[in-house]
Each structure stands twice: as C-alpha cells, then as structure tokens.
Design a protein around this motif. Structure first.
Motif, mmCIF file in Angstrom:
data_model
loop_
_atom_site.group_PDB
_atom_site.id
_atom_site.type_symbol
_atom_site.label_atom_id
_atom_site.label_comp_id
_atom_site.label_asym_id
_atom_site.label_seq_id
_atom_site.Cartn_x
_atom_site.Cartn_y
_atom_site.Cartn_z
ATOM 1 N N LYS A 178 0.551 4.087 -19.908
ATOM 2 C CA LYS A 178 0.591 3.110 -18.819
ATOM 3 C C LYS A 178 -0.395 3.488 -17.723
ATOM 4 C CE LYS A 178 5.269 1.139 -18.753
ATOM 5 N NZ LYS A 178 6.500 0.985 -17.922
ATOM 6 N N LEU A 179 -0.821 2.471 -16.999
ATOM 7 C CA LEU A 179 -1.520 2.638 -15.734
ATOM 8 C C LEU A 179 -0.531 2.273 -14.635
ATOM 9 C CD1 LEU A 179 -3.903 2.752 -13.682
ATOM 10 C CD2 LEU A 179 -4.439 0.393 -14.351
ATOM 11 N N GLU A 180 -0.279 3.191 -13.707
ATOM 12 C CA GLU A 180 0.632 2.931 -12.596
ATOM 13 C C GLU A 180 -0.080 3.205 -11.282
ATOM 14 O OE1 GLU A 180 4.659 4.554 -12.880
ATOM 15 O OE2 GLU A 180 4.172 5.240 -14.914
ATOM 16 N N ILE A 181 0.226 2.388 -10.281
ATOM 17 C CA ILE A 181 -0.347 2.598 -8.953
ATOM 18 C C ILE A 181 0.748 2.478 -7.892
ATOM 19 C CG2 ILE A 181 -1.983 1.795 -7.215
ATOM 20 C CD1 ILE A 181 -3.730 0.698 -9.397
ATOM 21 N N TYR A 182 0.826 3.498 -7.037
ATOM 22 C CA TYR A 182 1.657 3.464 -5.834
ATOM 23 C C TYR A 182 0.709 3.424 -4.645
ATOM 24 C CZ TYR A 182 5.623 5.194 -8.652
ATOM 25 O OH TYR A 182 6.624 5.357 -9.592
ATOM 26 N N SER A 183 0.957 2.527 -3.692
ATOM 27 C CA SER A 183 0.041 2.430 -2.564
ATOM 28 C C SER A 183 0.772 2.006 -1.298
ATOM 29 C CB SER A 183 -1.075 1.428 -2.883
ATOM 30 O OG SER A 183 -2.135 1.534 -1.962
ATOM 31 N N LYS A 184 0.298 2.528 -0.163
ATOM 32 C CA LYS A 184 0.838 2.086 1.120
ATOM 33 C C LYS A 184 -0.294 1.991 2.131
ATOM 34 C CE LYS A 184 2.124 6.336 3.605
ATOM 35 N NZ LYS A 184 3.210 7.042 4.312
ATOM 36 N N THR A 185 -0.170 1.029 3.016
ATOM 37 C CA THR A 185 -1.122 0.860 4.103
ATOM 38 C C THR A 185 -0.450 1.281 5.402
ATOM 39 O OG1 THR A 185 -0.452 -1.422 4.577
ATOM 40 C CG2 THR A 185 -2.155 -1.110 2.890
ATOM 41 N N LYS A 186 -1.227 1.407 6.454
ATOM 42 C CA LYS A 186 -0.663 1.821 7.738
ATOM 43 C C LYS A 186 0.334 0.808 8.268
ATOM 44 C CE LYS A 186 -4.561 4.674 9.252
ATOM 45 N NZ LYS A 186 -5.632 4.867 10.259
ATOM 46 N N SER A 187 0.144 -0.454 7.906
ATOM 47 C CA SER A 187 1.021 -1.512 8.413
ATOM 48 C C SER A 187 2.260 -1.716 7.552
ATOM 49 C CB SER A 187 0.251 -2.830 8.511
ATOM 50 O OG SER A 187 -0.219 -3.237 7.232
ATOM 51 N N CYS A 188 2.341 -1.023 6.408
ATOM 52 C CA CYS A 188 3.461 -1.217 5.486
ATOM 53 C C CYS A 188 4.601 -0.247 5.809
ATOM 54 C CB CYS A 188 3.027 -0.990 4.041
ATOM 55 S SG CYS A 188 2.092 -2.357 3.343
ATOM 56 N N THR A 189 5.821 -0.729 5.707
ATOM 57 C CA THR A 189 6.982 0.145 5.838
ATOM 58 C C THR A 189 7.503 0.547 4.461
ATOM 59 O OG1 THR A 189 8.459 -1.784 5.937
ATOM 60 C CG2 THR A 189 7.668 -0.872 8.023
ATOM 61 N N LYS A 190 7.028 -0.128 3.419
ATOM 62 C CA LYS A 190 7.446 0.179 2.058
ATOM 63 C C LYS A 190 6.213 0.450 1.186
ATOM 64 C CE LYS A 190 11.847 -2.311 2.146
ATOM 65 N NZ LYS A 190 12.669 -1.092 1.969
ATOM 66 N N ILE A 191 6.474 0.880 -0.043
ATOM 67 C CA ILE A 191 5.417 1.237 -0.980
ATOM 68 C C ILE A 191 5.203 0.091 -1.962
ATOM 69 C CG2 ILE A 191 4.635 2.917 -2.687
ATOM 70 C CD1 ILE A 191 5.093 4.061 0.150
ATOM 71 N N ASN A 192 3.947 -0.276 -2.167
ATOM 72 C CA ASN A 192 3.609 -1.288 -3.162
ATOM 73 C C ASN A 192 3.351 -0.594 -4.493
ATOM 74 O OD1 ASN A 192 3.625 -3.555 -1.349
ATOM 75 N ND2 ASN A 192 1.736 -2.732 -0.488
#
Length: 201
Positions: free
Chosen positions: A112-126
C-alpha cells in the motif's frame, strides 16, 4: 473519525491502468526515492527523515517531513495519477506533473501507499491510502472504490507510533509510508538500509 471514501474517487478510476504501468518508467530505487524527497522539498521541508521497519514479509518505508502538509483536497489530488497541487509552470519546484508519487510507490512497494498529513490550520490529521497490491491483481477492473481510502483522524487515534510521535513534534508535515517494499527492486531491509539510509537531511 470522518470517512470520505466515496468522495473524489470516480474521477480517479480511469487512471488506474496508467498508474499501474507508470512505474515501468522508473529507472532504479535512487530515482524513485528522489521523487519522494522532491515532494518534501517542494512542500518547504527543512527536515526529511527516511527510515525502514521490518514486517512479516519484507519491510516498510517511512518518509517524514516537516513541510507545509496537505489539506483534504490536496491529499486526494496527490493520489490521482497526473494530479498535482503545484503550478505547471513553476520553476522553483522539482516536480509538477503529478506522476512522481504514483510511479515511485508502484516501483518500490507491493502493498500500500499511505499518507498522513497535517497543516498548520488543521486540528486533525488527513489520511489517505491506495492499495497497490489489489490494483495489480486486475488493472482492468472497475473496483476502484476498494483501492482508495480517505479519512480525517485525531492524532491520538493513529496506531503507528512513529507517525504519531513525528506529527506531535511538528507544526505541519507529511509522512509517506510504502508497505511491503519489493524484494526484487529493493532487496532485503539490511541491503536497503546499507545502500540508502546512511544519513538524514
């Protein structure tokens, strides 16, 4: 936990065969990894950490960066073959065609290819994933809805310690995980580590 599996998937479906075949254009593991690192640099990362972890069959690869991260729309776009969040005419960024991530993942990994990402404006993880193994079973299948998965999750609910710890230490960032690295392309974990993981940026 917010599941967004059905969102944005239909536009991805026609590209599955192209995505499966695109990895054939990758020359070697160095080129494939360079594509992943280029994505981190384009996101403004100052730190890029590459590590591997043994699993039951081969090993998994983790590429972590402290770049600007991806919101939900950008993350879905990143998984689409030919999709890119970068200006097509950009001269300051390394890749703009959107084929690097898909090609590299298909070349290096068999799981699988998996990506976890967060931006400064996010309170949760995409979070997003693409099942490379299922795609390769029948690349002409229309069962694309079983290949992609998108969720919005709380950092504390992340079950991978390396991911949870890294994202808790950065304001923004992205972790790309390649599951079941190809023995044919990458060798054993020991061989891969010796040749590739010699230092961190």
């Amino acid at each position: 936990m917010e599941n967004n599996n059905t969102s944005h998937l239909q536009s991805m479906a026609p590209f599955l065969k192209a995505q499966a075949n695109s990895s054939k254009s990758v020359a070697n593991i160095h080129v494939a990894l360079a594509e992943l690192i280029d994505n981190s640099l384009d996101a403004g990362a100052k730190t890029i950490k590459i590590s591997s972890k043994k699993n039951d069959t081969t090993f998994d690869l983790f590429v972590c960066d402290d770049g600007e991260g991806r919101n939900k729309r950008e993350l879905r776009r990143a998984f689409q073959y030919g999709g890119s969040n970068k200006p097509a005419t950009s001269r300051s960024q390394f890749g703009t065609l959107g084929v690097g991530l898909n090609s590299s993942a298909g070349y290096l990994a068999t799981g699988k290819l998996e990506i976890y990402s967060k931006t400064k404006s996010c309170t949760k993880i995409n979070y997003g994933s693409f099942d490379i193994a299922k795609m390769r079973v029948n690349i002409n299948s229309n069962a694309w809805d079983h290949l992609y998965s998108f969720e919005t999750i709380d950092r504390r609910d992340i079950e991978v310690p390396l991911v949870e710890h890294f994202l808790s230490d950065v304001e923004s960032g992205t972790i790309v995980i390649l599951r079941n690295m190809s023995k044919l392309k990458c060798g054993t974990k020991r061989q891969f580590d010796r040749e590739i993981i010699t230092n961190e940026r």
